[in-house]
Scaffold this active site. Sequence first.
Site, PDB file in Angstrom:
ATOM      1  N   ASP A  48       0.974  -0.568  -0.103  1.00 50.05           N
ATOM      2  CA  ASP A  48      -0.307   0.246  -0.219  1.00 50.05           C
ATOM      3  C   ASP A  48       1.261   1.292   0.364  1.00 50.05           C
ATOM      4  OD1 ASP A  48      -2.286   1.005   0.277  1.00 50.05           O
ATOM      5  OD2 ASP A  48      -1.598   1.421   2.590  1.00 50.05           O
TER       6      ASP A  48
HETATM    7  N1  LIG Z   1     -11.487  11.802   3.369  1.00 51.70           N
HETATM    8  C1  LIG Z   1     -10.699  12.823   2.142  1.00 51.70           C
HETATM    9  N2  LIG Z   1     -10.327  13.758   1.950  1.00 51.70           N
HETATM   10  C2  LIG Z   1      -9.739  13.829   0.494  1.00 51.70           C
HETATM   11  N3  LIG Z   1      -9.711  13.033  -0.043  1.00 51.70           N
HETATM   12  C3  LIG Z   1      -9.511  11.761  -0.111  1.00 51.70           C
HETATM   13  C4  LIG Z   1     -10.717  11.514   0.778  1.00 51.70           C
HETATM   14  N4  LIG Z   1     -10.817   9.753   0.950  1.00 51.70           N
HETATM   15  C5  LIG Z   1     -10.450   9.908  -0.435  1.00 51.70           C
HETATM   16  N5  LIG Z   1      -9.643  11.126  -0.470  1.00 51.70           N
HETATM   17  C6  LIG Z   1      -9.273  11.023  -2.408  1.00 51.70           C
HETATM   18  O1  LIG Z   1      -9.389   9.748  -2.630  1.00 51.70           O
HETATM   19  C7  LIG Z   1      -7.551   9.227  -3.032  1.00 51.70           C
HETATM   20  C8  LIG Z   1      -8.008   7.673  -3.085  1.00 51.70           C
HETATM   21  O2  LIG Z   1      -7.885   7.571  -1.097  1.00 51.70           O
HETATM   22  P1  LIG Z   1      -8.210   5.951  -0.469  1.00 51.70           P
HETATM   23  O3  LIG Z   1      -8.577   6.046   0.813  1.00 51.70           O
HETATM   24  O4  LIG Z   1      -8.821   4.777  -1.644  1.00 51.70           O
HETATM   25  O5  LIG Z   1      -6.674   5.728  -0.918  1.00 51.70           O
HETATM   26  P2  LIG Z   1      -5.351   5.922  -0.078  1.00 51.70           P
HETATM   27  O6  LIG Z   1      -4.783   5.739   2.106  1.00 51.70           O
HETATM   28  O7  LIG Z   1      -5.417   7.976  -0.246  1.00 51.70           O
HETATM   29  O8  LIG Z   1      -4.066   5.462  -0.553  1.00 51.70           O
HETATM   30  P3  LIG Z   1      -3.212   3.554   0.005  1.00 51.70           P
HETATM   31  O9  LIG Z   1      -4.450   3.512  -1.056  1.00 51.70           O
HETATM   32  O10 LIG Z   1      -2.047   4.231  -1.429  1.00 51.70           O
HETATM   33  O11 LIG Z   1      -3.553   3.791   0.846  1.00 51.70           O
HETATM   34  C9  LIG Z   1      -6.736   9.928  -2.224  1.00 51.70           C
HETATM   35  O12 LIG Z   1      -5.792   9.841  -2.997  1.00 51.70           O
HETATM   36  C10 LIG Z   1      -7.312  11.633  -2.182  1.00 51.70           C
HETATM   37  O13 LIG Z   1      -7.189  12.278  -3.464  1.00 51.70           O
END
Ligand SMILES: Nc1ncnc2c1ncn2[C@@H]1O[C@H](COP(=O)(O)OP(=O)(O)OP(=O)(O)O)[C@@H](O)[C@H]1O
Length: 727
Positions: free
Chosen positions: A425
């Site tokens: 991740d």
């Molecule tokens: N609560 C939020 N606030 C702001 N942006 C968000 C939020 N949730 C998702 N995003 C956006 O969606 C994208 C994907 O989010 P997701 O939580 O699926 O992955 P991540 O946890 O950021 O990344 P990884 O998979 O590497 O852990 C993020 O990079 C962000 O741009």
Amino acid sequence: MNRPESDNCCSGTKSTEELTQKSYSRPDKDVETTNLSITKMDCPTEEALIRSKLSGMEGIYHLDFNLVQRTLQVHHAKGMQGELLAVLGTLDLDARLANAVDRDTAPPPATANWWVLGVAAAAALASEVVYWQQGGNNWLVMLLALTAIAGGGLKTYKKGWIALKNRNLNMNALMSIAVTGALLIGHWPEAAMVMVLFTLAELIEAKSLDRARNAIRELLALAPETATVQMDDGRWEEISAKQVDIGSRVRVRPGERIALDGEVIEGLSAVNQAPITGESLPVDKAPGDSLFAGSINESSGLEYRVTAAADNSTLARIIHAVEAAQGSRAPTQRFVDSFARWYTPLVFVVALATAVLPPLLFGGAWLEWVYRALVLLVIACPCALVIATPVTIVSGLAAAARHGILIKGGVYLEDGRRLRWLALDKTGTITRGKPAQTDFEPWANNDVNTVRSLAASLAARSDHPVSMAVAQAAQDDSIALRQVKAFSALAGRGVKGEIDGEDLHLGNHRLVEELGVCSRELEQRLNNLESQGKTVIMLVGKAGVLALFAVADTVKDTSREAIAELHDLGVKTLMLTGDNPHTARAIAKQVGIDRAEGNLLPEDKLREIEVLTEQNHTGMVGDGINDAPALARADIGFAMGVAGTDTAIETADVALMDDNLSKIATFIRLSRSTSRILRQNIVMALGIKAVFLALAFAGLASMWMAVFADMGTSLLVVFNGLRLMHR
Ligand SMILES: Nc1ncnc2c1ncn2[C@@H]1O[C@H](COP(=O)(O)OP(=O)(O)OP(=O)(O)O)[C@@H](O)[C@H]1O
Ligand SMILES: [Zn+2]
């Protein structure tokens, strides 16, 4: 009656193992669990005896043996406990009820009556000497031999008799038959010698098992028994750590070990957390930071507030998990156990044939062939082979725990060497997971302060790292927040809410597309920022996109090196992230990851893992929370940074105490040495047996040589296994 532990349970695949365990850990109102401590269960043959006795009983569902801890957990129908204890009583193994929660009562060490054994050994030796001097048996030889057997072997006879009564051919039974046979054909001194040597071998073996058993308890001993606690009237008093309540204020001097998990209230100090995280560099602690029981306070005094009871500290949970892990059987152990199940009876039959057939068919000398058969009986004992695996696995598990790696079962320790792909991740695993806002741009001439205030108000409600970065930047610039109504998080996209009656969204490109407010111009700007490794979210209102916010996370210092280490071990790496593909590639390039996939929703991550696991042994590492399905689907799921978290220790297959990725390389190396030692042990044990089998047929091996070889092999494999402990 269903008994999933039935003997044909073949491969060590994760799913069977888990199914077996899950179906029984579920609290069922008709199933009761009894924990027993069985002091005399020090050789695997006793396990076989208990298993054969209990598994035939109506109402016994599942048996979980832990040879190293000498415990047995029985899942049985309600109200059977009395019957269970009665049955075990007939086996004379000192089975007692044990309280699973109380981990402090160590099993008593193997008891030895050295004095009696010494006399027995002297008598055996004397009988041998007299025999040679007189050139044959006489009353003195016999008397000395019987003395030796009585002194050294009564226990063996007793155990052997119980086993035979239960139609179980364990080594005690084999030895009893062999020694009795030797007496009957007039080999008095040798019978005595064999019995004494065997008893000695058993003792030494039990002692070395004690060492393995204690390895894990020694970890627990790392937390001091007492803590200096502030009483209600303000005095400081040293009391037992077990009696300290959560919330108490505790003081720890420099150089002292920390007794309980807690949070610093006062003081600044460096703390060595190596016992928990395996990280040898001390960590600076200031008020608000967490402390782990068992770690060492190095530079100056600290006061902290206790956050967990002594028996629920991170350290205690580690030990609990390792102890539980020993109980689950590693694939090699299953193989060895099933091998032992047919090996012993087979050699027994061969021995019978050896005693009877040559004299009958080819006119061989009876005494000569009976003797060879008795030697075979001694060789039929598989103890060295059977003991080798659990000892090795336990040492491996303990060594891993010392490095801050918590392995939840021997299976994973054995399997680790087969990993070919590791999926990672991004956020929190490769990067620090604490991004900071780098750019913000109002879009379409909106007022800067208004859009920042709107975005920050939404962002402040979320604990997603990207949102937190936006909220933090606004706070640093003292931007006032507004009231948000109807707030909700949109997984993999962003958040939405209502401010002053207007519906607002704050999220990534995917969200903007879904809202249908994207444009060529915006995409160009996005690409530009993203190819710098930044993550961009946009504020969207009635009028379309209102502003852009870019945040950037930094790569952990350790990531690059850890990835290189993995590649050196032949493991390929793949980054899976919900973030956009540009950023994903930029970060992947920085740390040298082989492949990167962006824009993945949790279910996409799961699918990637499914595809990979079809062809390769695949591991997945994440911070445990939103990656749970992918972690569970991978052959080995690693959760990192679990020290101090509540659930992560329990969910992953392998839990890494801190968030240093290089622990995975350590784990794989440990897994490789474990399986190397396992193979060495099995080859050694089988090889020596094979040699003696051949020698016995040829009439070249004597009984005492066979016992001696058996003892030697047992010791060799046990020490070889214990070597792992210091990796
Ligand atoms: N609560 C939020 N606030 C702001 N942006 C968000 C939020 N949730 C998702 N995003 C956006 O969606 C994208 C994907 O989010 P997701 O939580 O699926 O992955 P991540 O946890 O950021 O990344 P990884 O998979 O590497 O852990 C993020 O990079 C962000 O741009
Ligand atoms: Zn677009």
